[in-house]
Design a protein around this motif. Structure first.
Motif, PDB file in Angstrom:
ATOM      1  N   SER A   1      16.531  59.907 -20.001  1.00 42.82           N
ATOM      2  CA  SER A   1      16.965  58.584 -20.449  1.00 42.82           C
ATOM      3  C   SER A   1      18.470  58.418 -20.295  1.00 42.82           C
ATOM      4  O   SER A   1      18.950  57.350 -19.915  1.00 42.82           O
ATOM      5  CB  SER A   1      16.565  58.355 -21.907  1.00 42.82           C
ATOM      6  OG  SER A   1      15.181  58.376 -22.054  1.00 42.82           O
ATOM      7  N   LEU A   2      19.225  59.486 -20.595  1.00 46.07           N
ATOM      8  CA  LEU A   2      20.677  59.431 -20.406  1.00 46.07           C
ATOM      9  C   LEU A   2      21.013  59.213 -18.935  1.00 46.07           C
ATOM     10  O   LEU A   2      21.864  58.380 -18.605  1.00 46.07           O
ATOM     11  CB  LEU A   2      21.334  60.717 -20.911  1.00 46.07           C
ATOM     12  CG  LEU A   2      22.827  60.869 -20.608  1.00 46.07           C
ATOM     13  CD1 LEU A   2      23.639  59.779 -21.281  1.00 46.07           C
ATOM     14  CD2 LEU A   2      23.316  62.240 -21.013  1.00 46.07           C
ATOM     15  N   ILE A   3      20.345  59.936 -18.059  1.00 47.16           N
ATOM     16  CA  ILE A   3      20.572  59.760 -16.616  1.00 47.16           C
ATOM     17  C   ILE A   3      20.221  58.334 -16.197  1.00 47.16           C
ATOM     18  O   ILE A   3      20.926  57.716 -15.400  1.00 47.16           O
ATOM     19  CB  ILE A   3      19.771  60.805 -15.816  1.00 47.16           C
ATOM     20  CG1 ILE A   3      20.324  62.207 -16.091  1.00 47.16           C
ATOM     21  CG2 ILE A   3      19.790  60.502 -14.320  1.00 47.16           C
ATOM     22  CD1 ILE A   3      19.457  63.343 -15.601  1.00 47.16           C
ATOM     23  N   ASP A   4      19.158  57.775 -16.780  1.00 40.76           N
ATOM     24  CA  ASP A   4      18.769  56.410 -16.463  1.00 40.76           C
ATOM     25  C   ASP A   4      19.818  55.408 -16.952  1.00 40.76           C
ATOM     26  O   ASP A   4      20.097  54.430 -16.262  1.00 40.76           O
ATOM     27  CB  ASP A   4      17.404  56.098 -17.076  1.00 40.76           C
ATOM     28  CG  ASP A   4      16.870  54.751 -16.649  1.00 40.76           C
ATOM     29  OD1 ASP A   4      16.809  54.502 -15.418  1.00 40.76           O
ATOM     30  OD2 ASP A   4      16.530  53.931 -17.525  1.00 40.76           O
ATOM     31  N   THR A   5      20.406  55.652 -18.118  1.00 39.72           N
ATOM     32  CA  THR A   5      21.438  54.726 -18.602  1.00 39.72           C
ATOM     33  C   THR A   5      22.694  54.799 -17.746  1.00 39.72           C
ATOM     34  O   THR A   5      23.387  53.802 -17.578  1.00 39.72           O
ATOM     35  CB  THR A   5      21.823  55.014 -20.072  1.00 39.72           C
ATOM     36  OG1 THR A   5      22.352  56.320 -20.187  1.00 39.72           O
ATOM     37  CG2 THR A   5      20.655  54.828 -20.997  1.00 39.72           C
ATOM     38  N   ILE A   6      22.983  55.972 -17.204  1.00 34.35           N
ATOM     39  CA  ILE A   6      24.150  56.113 -16.332  1.00 34.35           C
ATOM     40  C   ILE A   6      23.929  55.386 -15.005  1.00 34.35           C
ATOM     41  O   ILE A   6      24.821  54.736 -14.482  1.00 34.35           O
ATOM     42  CB  ILE A   6      24.465  57.604 -16.085  1.00 34.35           C
ATOM     43  CG1 ILE A   6      24.958  58.245 -17.375  1.00 34.35           C
ATOM     44  CG2 ILE A   6      25.489  57.786 -14.972  1.00 34.35           C
ATOM     45  CD1 ILE A   6      25.063  59.751 -17.321  1.00 34.35           C
ATOM     46  N   SER A   7      22.720  55.472 -14.488  1.00 24.16           N
ATOM     47  CA  SER A   7      22.438  54.886 -13.175  1.00 24.16           C
ATOM     48  C   SER A   7      21.982  53.430 -13.240  1.00 24.16           C
ATOM     49  O   SER A   7      21.775  52.813 -12.202  1.00 24.16           O
ATOM     50  CB  SER A   7      21.376  55.715 -12.454  1.00 24.16           C
ATOM     51  OG  SER A   7      20.161  55.669 -13.177  1.00 24.16           O
ATOM     52  N   ARG A   8      21.860  52.885 -14.444  1.00 23.98           N
ATOM     53  CA  ARG A   8      21.386  51.509 -14.598  1.00 23.98           C
ATOM     54  C   ARG A   8      22.461  50.536 -14.110  1.00 23.98           C
ATOM     55  O   ARG A   8      23.602  50.600 -14.528  1.00 23.98           O
ATOM     56  CB  ARG A   8      21.066  51.255 -16.070  1.00 23.98           C
ATOM     57  CG  ARG A   8      20.354  49.983 -16.327  1.00 23.98           C
ATOM     58  CD  ARG A   8      19.720  50.051 -17.715  1.00 23.98           C
ATOM     59  NE  ARG A   8      19.351  48.758 -18.192  1.00 23.98           N
ATOM     60  CZ  ARG A   8      18.285  48.084 -17.793  1.00 23.98           C
ATOM     61  NH1 ARG A   8      17.508  48.609 -16.882  1.00 23.98           N
ATOM     62  NH2 ARG A   8      18.004  46.909 -18.294  1.00 23.98           N
TER      63      ARG A   8
ATOM     64  N   PRO B   1      29.016  48.519 -17.285  1.00 22.51           N
ATOM     65  CA  PRO B   1      27.791  49.034 -17.910  1.00 22.51           C
ATOM     66  C   PRO B   1      27.860  50.546 -18.087  1.00 22.51           C
ATOM     67  O   PRO B   1      28.634  51.222 -17.411  1.00 22.51           O
ATOM     68  CB  PRO B   1      26.718  48.670 -16.896  1.00 22.51           C
ATOM     69  CG  PRO B   1      27.440  48.743 -15.584  1.00 22.51           C
ATOM     70  CD  PRO B   1      28.842  48.273 -15.862  1.00 22.51           C
ATOM     71  N   GLY B   2      27.051  51.054 -19.000  1.00 16.55           N
ATOM     72  CA  GLY B   2      26.975  52.499 -19.152  1.00 16.55           C
ATOM     73  C   GLY B   2      26.308  52.919 -20.435  1.00 16.55           C
ATOM     74  O   GLY B   2      25.944  52.091 -21.270  1.00 16.55           O
ATOM     75  N   PRO B   3      26.150  54.231 -20.586  1.00 11.84           N
ATOM     76  CA  PRO B   3      25.500  54.754 -21.787  1.00 11.84           C
ATOM     77  C   PRO B   3      26.370  54.517 -23.015  1.00 11.84           C
ATOM     78  O   PRO B   3      27.582  54.411 -22.922  1.00 11.84           O
ATOM     79  CB  PRO B   3      25.330  56.237 -21.491  1.00 11.84           C
ATOM     80  CG  PRO B   3      26.342  56.542 -20.456  1.00 11.84           C
ATOM     81  CD  PRO B   3      26.547  55.287 -19.668  1.00 11.84           C
TER      82      PRO B   3
END
Length: 140
Positions: A80-87, A99-101
């Motif tokens: 989920s952290l990786i997904d928030t970084i790449s969102r 944008p970012g975590p």
């Protein structure tokens, strides 16, 4: 319980400034697939509490299942952290957006790591065979 609280905090934020106005948005763990890790952590915590009050027998297999649940929760929170970084940005102005975590995902990552460690330590102390030896205090 702390993972549940962390799941209610923002996990991803986005803000954009255009013509003097700032627009921001955020999402907690209960957005996308991010809720799965905290939900598993809450379930592991409930079952472990039942083991502590002796409503469920503290057998090695039960504790090994809890350790696996803690590990799964940690891995899903890391994904989920990786997904928030790449969102990508949702504001439509990539040059001015940020944008970012956010703090919630980092707090949940720490709490699920602690859950994973102590779950594995409890399973090891009960006699379950783990692939690695978990360092830490031993119960006599």
């Amino acid at each position: 319980m702390s993972t549940l609280i962390a799941s209610l905090l923002p996990w991803w934020t986005d803000s954009a400034t255009s013509m003097g106005y700032t627009v921001s948005a955020s999402a907690s763990a209960w957005h996308r697939f991010w809720w799965i890790g905290p939900l598993i952590a809450v379930a592991v915590g409930i079952v472990y509490a039942l083991v502590i009050v002796k409503a469920v027998a503290a057998q090695p297999k039960t504790l090994l299942l809890l350790a696996g649940g803690g590990f799964a929760s940690f891995v899903l929170t890391l994904i989920s952290l990786i997904d928030t970084i790449s969102r990508p940005t949702g504001m439509g102005v990539p040059q001015l957006a940020s944008p970012g975590p956010s703090a919630g995902v980092f707090l949940a990552l720490v709490t699920t790591a602690v859950l994973c460690y102590f779950g594995a330590l409890a399973a090891q102390d009960a006699g379950a065979r783990l692939p690695i030896v978990i360092p830490g205090p031993r119960r006599e």
